[in-house]
Design an enzyme around this catalytic site. Structure first.
Site, short mmCIF file in Angstrom:
data_model
loop_
_atom_site.label_atom_id
_atom_site.label_comp_id
_atom_site.label_asym_id
_atom_site.label_seq_id
_atom_site.Cartn_x
_atom_site.Cartn_y
_atom_site.Cartn_z
CG PHE A 130 -1.84 1.24 1.20
CD1 PHE A 130 -3.00 1.23 0.43
CD2 PHE A 130 -1.53 2.39 1.91
CE1 PHE A 130 -3.83 2.33 0.38
CE2 PHE A 130 -2.36 3.50 1.86
CZ PHE A 130 -3.51 3.48 1.11
CG ASP A 215 5.58 3.45 1.80
OD1 ASP A 215 5.65 4.14 2.83
OD2 ASP A 215 4.53 3.28 1.15
CE LYS A 244 -0.75 5.68 7.77
NZ LYS A 244 -0.44 5.08 6.48
C1 PLP Z 1 -0.73 5.36 5.05
C2 PLP Z 1 0.28 4.93 4.08
C3 PLP Z 1 0.50 5.62 2.87
C4 PLP Z 1 -0.38 6.75 2.42
O1 PLP Z 1 -0.35 7.84 3.30
P1 PLP Z 1 -1.47 8.97 3.18
O2 PLP Z 1 -1.03 9.99 4.18
O3 PLP Z 1 -2.78 8.33 3.50
O4 PLP Z 1 -1.42 9.49 1.79
C5 PLP Z 1 1.52 5.18 2.06
N1 PLP Z 1 2.29 4.14 2.39
C6 PLP Z 1 2.12 3.46 3.54
C7 PLP Z 1 3.02 2.31 3.87
C8 PLP Z 1 1.10 3.82 4.42
O5 PLP Z 1 0.91 3.12 5.54
#
Ligand code: PLP
Length: 398
Positions: A130, A215, A244
């Protein structure tokens, strides 16, 4: 109460929170919930942390936003601190995780472009990943349910099965620019990537002139008990996306890169109006003050042990509810035997919040400030929820 006028994109739980204190959220009617969801790993310091609140209020009295047309002292400080505490030399600030990933993707493509390889723009990603909800990041994540109905999938993302080295090697062509991976898949169900696999990716990137992108939007900023999850693996990326936890609840993301990897991102190639504004920087710097403070990450690791031990014994006692415990630090996944949504609901019945993920997993992501005592409180609530579910499972099979 006025009727809402919102898009129907969210299936929301019927809870209305009015305020928070530490690891607790309080509803409009005064009910207290133990929050092991932390706004999906965002509220790294819990609610109402005095240092964060103080920093936000002090900055609010000075200036909120000036744009990136002018120098940004807060960005200079925070970027320096992030670079000094990571593999990176350079930082670009964004407002969200998806934007941090967009920057990471663009940085990798531009790198190949300025190295004389404009044809190298493909990025290899992994099933279950994701990376956000923009058009490029849904293409990177590759999940059909997020892609459907939004027109052609953005070109240049090649997905391979999780952990499949042969498929990965086969996916690399003369058009490949980079490999993008979460060191621990978050939304995909707290699936850690073995460090040998990450080391092999590093080698493949080095051998082929590719960039390795991590990521760490969910795993970064102390969540796993180190500042960044990659520190557990001995493998460093060339580019990394954060968001986050770095804002502690203020919308903030960042793309970090080595000077070499960022070499294509020259003046005018990328931009943002809000990204890294003074309010965000005041909060981001305050989050780092606390997380880099003496003993903070050690405490995260200590509380992790309490939680893991307790969860292991719950797994033994309720094998018809809990199948497995996985994850690192305070990014824990409870793989459920019952539907994960049922376990989340049963926990909510005990006034405890957690977050469902893929692979039938319930995520436990408390604020990093959680104490051992609060962890034990959480365990006793999970126990009660598991007891009820276990009893009803036994009735079903009787
Ligand atoms: C939450 C998340 C995203 C996306 O972040 P947003 O602030 O919702 O755009 C991307 N990569 C990972 C691994 C995430 O947990």
């Amino acid at each position: 109460m006025a009727e809402a006028a919102l898009f129907d994109t969210f299936a929301r739980a019927p809870l209305r929170f009015e305020r928070g204190e530490g690891v607790w959220l309080v509803t409009e009617s005064g009910e207290r919930y133990l929050d092991f969801g932390a706004g999906i790993a965002v509220n790294s310091l819990g609610y109402g942390h005095p240092h964060l609140v103080g920093a936000l209020k002090a900055q609010a009295d000075k200036v909120w936003h000036t744009s990136n047309l002018f120098e940004q002292p807060g960005q200079e400080t925070l970027s320096r601190r992030l670079a000094d505490n990571s593999f990176a030399d350079k930082v670009f600030f964004t407002n969200s995780g998806a934007e941090a990933l967009e920057c990471a993707i663009k940085t990798a493509r531009r790198y190949q472009f300025v190295k004389g390889h404009p044809e190298r723009f493909h990025i290899v990603t992994f099933e279950g990943a994701f990376h956000g909800r923009t058009l490029a990041t849904i293409a990177a994540g590759g999940q059909a349910k997020y892609l459907e109905g939004f027109g052609p999938k953005v070109e240049g993302f090649d997905q391979v099965p999780f952990g499949d080295m042969d498929a990965l090697k086969a996916a690399i062509t003369d058009a490949t620019a980079a490999i993008l991976i979460e060191p621990i898949q978050g939304e995909g169900g707290i699936r850690p990537v073995p460090k040998e696999f990450l080391a092999a990716l590093r080698q493949i990137c080095d051998d082929n002139g590719l960039l390795l992108i991590f990521d760490e939007v969910q795993t970064g900023v102390g969540r796993t008990g180190k500042l960044f999850a990659y520190e557990w693996t001995g493998v460093s990326p060339d580019i990394m996306a954060l968001a986050k936890g770095i804002g502690g609840g203020f919308p903030l993301g960042a793309c970090l890169a080595t000077a070499e990897a960022a070499s294509g991102m020259t003046a005018g190639t990328h931009g943002t109006t809000y990204g890294g504004n003074p309010l965000a920087m005041a909060v981001g710097n305050a989050v780092l003050d606390v997380i880099l403070g003496d003993g903070f990450l050690e405490n995260v690791r200590d509380v992790t042990l309490v939680l893991r031990q307790g969860l292991a014994s719950l797994k033994d006692r309720f094998p018809n509810v809990i199948e497995d415990i996985r994850g690192e630090g305070l990014l824990l996944g409870v793989k459920a035997k019952v539907p994960a949504g049922d376990l989340v609901a049963a926990m909510r019945g005990e006034h405890m919040l957690a977050v469902p993920a893929g692979d039938n997993v319930v995520r436990l992501l408390p604020p990093l400030t959680v104490t051992a005592e609060e962890a034990r409180e959480g365990l006793s609530r999970i126990e009660k929820a598991a007891e009820k579910l276990s009893a009803s499972e036994m009735k079903k099979s009787a």
